[in-house]
Motif scaffolding. Sequence first.
Motif, short mmCIF file in Angstrom:
data_model
loop_
_atom_site.label_atom_id
_atom_site.label_comp_id
_atom_site.label_asym_id
_atom_site.label_seq_id
_atom_site.Cartn_x
_atom_site.Cartn_y
_atom_site.Cartn_z
N TYR A 37 -53.83 71.55 -65.10
CA TYR A 37 -53.83 72.13 -63.76
C TYR A 37 -55.05 71.57 -63.02
CZ TYR A 37 -50.49 75.86 -65.00
OH TYR A 37 -49.37 76.57 -65.37
N ARG A 38 -55.05 71.72 -61.72
CA ARG A 38 -56.24 71.39 -60.94
C ARG A 38 -56.37 72.38 -59.79
NH1 ARG A 38 -54.29 65.68 -58.15
NH2 ARG A 38 -52.80 66.58 -56.64
N GLN A 39 -57.62 72.53 -59.37
CA GLN A 39 -57.91 73.41 -58.25
C GLN A 39 -58.90 72.73 -57.32
OE1 GLN A 39 -59.21 77.36 -59.34
NE2 GLN A 39 -58.55 78.16 -57.36
N ALA A 40 -58.44 72.47 -56.11
CA ALA A 40 -59.30 71.87 -55.09
C ALA A 40 -60.04 72.99 -54.36
CB ALA A 40 -58.45 71.07 -54.12
N PRO A 41 -61.17 72.68 -53.76
CA PRO A 41 -61.93 73.71 -53.05
C PRO A 41 -61.08 74.40 -51.99
CG PRO A 41 -63.23 71.72 -53.27
CD PRO A 41 -61.85 71.38 -53.75
N GLY A 42 -61.05 75.72 -52.03
CA GLY A 42 -60.32 76.50 -51.04
C GLY A 42 -58.82 76.54 -51.23
N LYS A 43 -58.36 75.98 -52.35
CA LYS A 43 -56.91 75.95 -52.59
C LYS A 43 -56.57 76.65 -53.91
CE LYS A 43 -55.84 71.78 -49.98
NZ LYS A 43 -55.13 70.46 -50.00
N GLN A 44 -55.30 76.97 -54.06
CA GLN A 44 -54.85 77.60 -55.29
C GLN A 44 -54.74 76.57 -56.41
OE1 GLN A 44 -51.14 79.64 -54.31
NE2 GLN A 44 -52.26 81.56 -54.08
N ARG A 45 -54.85 77.06 -57.62
CA ARG A 45 -54.68 76.19 -58.78
C ARG A 45 -53.23 75.73 -58.83
NH1 ARG A 45 -57.45 78.14 -64.31
NH2 ARG A 45 -59.08 78.43 -62.73
N GLU A 46 -53.03 74.45 -59.11
CA GLU A 46 -51.68 73.92 -59.15
C GLU A 46 -51.43 73.16 -60.46
OE1 GLU A 46 -50.82 70.89 -56.26
OE2 GLU A 46 -52.69 69.81 -56.60
N LEU A 47 -50.18 73.18 -60.89
CA LEU A 47 -49.80 72.44 -62.10
C LEU A 47 -49.71 70.96 -61.77
CD1 LEU A 47 -48.81 72.47 -65.06
CD2 LEU A 47 -46.49 72.79 -64.15
N VAL A 48 -50.36 70.15 -62.57
CA VAL A 48 -50.35 68.70 -62.37
C VAL A 48 -49.34 68.03 -63.30
CG1 VAL A 48 -51.72 66.59 -62.54
CG2 VAL A 48 -52.76 68.68 -61.64
N ALA A 49 -49.39 68.40 -64.58
CA ALA A 49 -48.50 67.78 -65.56
C ALA A 49 -48.42 68.67 -66.78
CB ALA A 49 -49.01 66.40 -65.95
N ASP A 89 -57.05 63.97 -54.85
CA ASP A 89 -57.01 64.33 -56.26
C ASP A 89 -58.30 65.06 -56.70
OD1 ASP A 89 -55.47 61.16 -56.86
OD2 ASP A 89 -54.48 63.12 -56.85
N THR A 90 -59.25 65.15 -55.82
CA THR A 90 -60.51 65.82 -56.12
C THR A 90 -60.29 67.29 -56.45
OG1 THR A 90 -61.84 64.32 -54.77
CG2 THR A 90 -62.74 66.53 -55.16
N GLY A 91 -60.96 67.76 -57.48
CA GLY A 91 -60.88 69.16 -57.85
C GLY A 91 -61.36 69.37 -59.27
N VAL A 92 -61.30 70.62 -59.70
CA VAL A 92 -61.59 70.94 -61.10
C VAL A 92 -60.28 70.91 -61.87
CG1 VAL A 92 -62.55 72.61 -62.70
CG2 VAL A 92 -63.55 72.36 -60.42
N TYR A 93 -60.27 70.16 -62.94
CA TYR A 93 -59.07 70.00 -63.76
C TYR A 93 -59.20 70.88 -65.00
CZ TYR A 93 -57.25 66.26 -60.88
OH TYR A 93 -56.72 65.53 -59.83
N TYR A 94 -58.18 71.68 -65.23
CA TYR A 94 -58.17 72.63 -66.34
C TYR A 94 -57.04 72.30 -67.32
CZ TYR A 94 -61.01 75.59 -63.27
OH TYR A 94 -61.99 76.09 -62.44
N CYS A 95 -57.37 72.41 -68.58
CA CYS A 95 -56.38 72.28 -69.64
C CYS A 95 -55.84 73.68 -69.97
CB CYS A 95 -57.08 71.69 -70.85
SG CYS A 95 -56.07 71.55 -72.31
N ASN A 96 -54.55 73.74 -70.30
CA ASN A 96 -53.89 75.01 -70.60
C ASN A 96 -52.93 74.77 -71.76
OD1 ASN A 96 -51.06 76.39 -70.08
ND2 ASN A 96 -52.59 77.81 -69.27
N ALA A 97 -52.84 75.74 -72.68
CA ALA A 97 -51.97 75.54 -73.83
C ALA A 97 -51.29 76.83 -74.26
CB ALA A 97 -52.77 74.97 -74.99
N ASP A 98 -50.03 76.72 -74.64
CA ASP A 98 -49.32 77.79 -75.32
C ASP A 98 -49.43 77.53 -76.81
OD1 ASP A 98 -46.54 77.82 -72.96
OD2 ASP A 98 -48.52 78.74 -72.87
N LEU A 99 -49.80 78.55 -77.57
CA LEU A 99 -49.96 78.38 -79.00
C LEU A 99 -49.05 79.33 -79.75
CD1 LEU A 99 -52.59 77.00 -77.95
CD2 LEU A 99 -53.73 77.90 -79.97
#
Length: 117
Positions: A37-49, A89-99
């Motif tokens: 996921y990524r989150q740009a300043p002032g925007k909602q977090r969005e799924l990237v891939a 594409d600037t933003g904070v990129y977050y990893c997410n996992a289902d376990l």
Amino acid sequence: QVQLVESGGGLVQAGGSLRLSCAASGRIYSIPVMRWYRQAPGKQRELVAAITSGGSSNYADSVKGRFTISFDNAKNTVYLQMNSLKPEDTGVYYCNADLVGYHYAFWGQGTQVTVAS
């Protein structure tokens, strides 16, 4: 305890490339799905891939043809190869996992990607 640790972010010029990594560690049985996921300043977090352990992947329309997600099952690590980067594409990129064995998803702490024009 399960941890997801991202790395590989940084500052790059438009048109450049970066490769993000996210390693999962701890009490892990198997990982069916991992996502970026990524989150740009002032925007909602969005799924990237996203990618399954079987290798099926999908991408946001905005990154199709430029980003590639891959998954090393043996290392419990997901990668995001980002090419032809754009300032948007600037933003904070977050990893997410289902376990398997857990009723909630896990998140990494995030890694900053900044693309300068």
